[in-house]
Design a protein around this motif. Sequence first.
Motif, mmCIF file in Angstrom:
data_model
loop_
_atom_site.group_PDB
_atom_site.id
_atom_site.type_symbol
_atom_site.label_atom_id
_atom_site.label_comp_id
_atom_site.label_asym_id
_atom_site.label_seq_id
_atom_site.Cartn_x
_atom_site.Cartn_y
_atom_site.Cartn_z
ATOM 1 N N GLU A 136 -19.624 4.368 36.188
ATOM 2 C CA GLU A 136 -20.839 3.869 36.819
ATOM 3 C C GLU A 136 -21.376 4.942 37.755
ATOM 4 O OE1 GLU A 136 -20.134 0.629 39.565
ATOM 5 O OE2 GLU A 136 -18.033 1.207 39.763
ATOM 6 N N THR A 137 -22.501 4.668 38.357
ATOM 7 C CA THR A 137 -23.080 5.594 39.328
ATOM 8 C C THR A 137 -23.090 4.937 40.701
ATOM 9 O OG1 THR A 137 -24.508 6.602 37.654
ATOM 10 C CG2 THR A 137 -25.107 6.945 39.958
ATOM 11 N N LYS A 138 -22.464 5.583 41.663
ATOM 12 C CA LYS A 138 -22.468 5.111 43.040
ATOM 13 C C LYS A 138 -22.024 6.254 43.930
ATOM 14 C CE LYS A 138 -17.793 3.116 43.131
ATOM 15 N NZ LYS A 138 -17.006 1.877 43.404
ATOM 16 N N TYR A 256 -13.688 6.001 36.373
ATOM 17 C CA TYR A 256 -14.297 6.970 37.282
ATOM 18 C C TYR A 256 -15.722 6.525 37.603
ATOM 19 C CZ TYR A 256 -16.709 8.595 33.075
ATOM 20 O OH TYR A 256 -17.472 8.649 31.940
ATOM 21 N N PHE A 257 -16.329 7.198 38.573
ATOM 22 C CA PHE A 257 -17.757 7.028 38.783
ATOM 23 C C PHE A 257 -18.367 8.379 39.100
ATOM 24 C CE2 PHE A 257 -16.160 6.321 43.145
ATOM 25 C CZ PHE A 257 -17.017 7.130 43.893
ATOM 26 N N GLY A 262 -24.081 14.116 40.787
ATOM 27 C CA GLY A 262 -23.361 14.476 39.568
ATOM 28 C C GLY A 262 -21.881 14.730 39.757
ATOM 29 N N ASN A 263 -21.333 14.485 40.943
ATOM 30 C CA ASN A 263 -19.913 14.671 41.194
ATOM 31 C C ASN A 263 -19.120 13.493 40.626
ATOM 32 O OD1 ASN A 263 -20.215 17.098 42.864
ATOM 33 N ND2 ASN A 263 -21.127 15.706 44.363
#
Length: 356
Positions: A136-138, A256-257, A262-263
């Motif tokens: 996901e993105t967070k 993971y996220f 972009g890390n």
Amino acid sequence: MKQISRRNWGWKITATGIVFLLLVGGLTGCDQGKTVSRSDFLLDTFVSITLYGESDEQLLDQPFERIEALNSSLTAFETGSDLGLIKENAGIKPVTVSEDTYRIIEKSLEYSKNSGGYFDVTIGPLVDLWGIHSPETKEAPTQEAIDAAKAKTDYKKIILSPDDQSVYLTEAGMAVNLGAIAKGYIADEVMAVLKSEGVKHAIVNLGGNVLVMGGKADNSDFGVGVEDPRNPGNGYLGVLSIKDGSVVTSGDYQRYFVDAAGNKYHHILDPFTGYPANSGLIQVTVVTNASIDADSLSTTLFLLGLDEGLKKVEALPDVEAIFITSENRIVVTSGLKDSFVFDQANYGDTYTITFR
């Protein structure tokens, strides 16, 4: 070493690598004669048990009942669960727990000590803070929050009392997390049930945490494929041939996220830094006799990195490992030289392999 020939689990399994080993060959082949198998979605993953040389499907009833029972007693987030009560009473009072909960925490504490704290059974506050479940993105937690959670992570502050089978966390805010060991414990318990039923040939696969017994009915080895961490789900780097033992992998590529910059932050947390491990490894596969050992060691070795991880394996009896580095090196310990076959044709241009 010996020949290594939708129910919610409720854990945030972020202190351990999720195993991505795929059994290859002989799962359903008619050459195996009598075979019974059952699968279900349990422990928040796909679970399957296959028996060879057997035709009575009722032999699978007790093993699955055992999984269900352990799911209920060991889940961290179910109301009234042992782990929930331990957390609620941290810094207040000891909590008397079930025999299974006490045994697994006792074993976890042993691993915590033997690893010098890299495997830390009290990593719960960090696991909860990062909350890494799926891609996901967070954004990552703040340094202040990480430091606060890290201060609550210390296996030396857990007290076990065998007299009343109680567990006590000495500081408020502490929490036990069994994600790095529980599936190994359960796999061993399930295999014990199968042995008590007289089963001689079996595969227990708890979401890829693999434990096998007796080889196939024709006495040939099982094949366990080790997945390519650079392209998970799309091929095997090689295959391990085993008759008895457990194979467990920790990798940085499934849970993971990614933040807005972009890390990438994976799920294997270092209790000393409070961040996802940066050890130079992307995957570790451990082969041992007992699944509980393989489960805990796969996390420990990943955190230690290649050099220290190799030293750890060499110091332990009946333990072998396959390390994969971020530089695409595969290092295989000597005990697997004759049982691990690398797919040179498909992966020789991507990875370099060394047998110690």
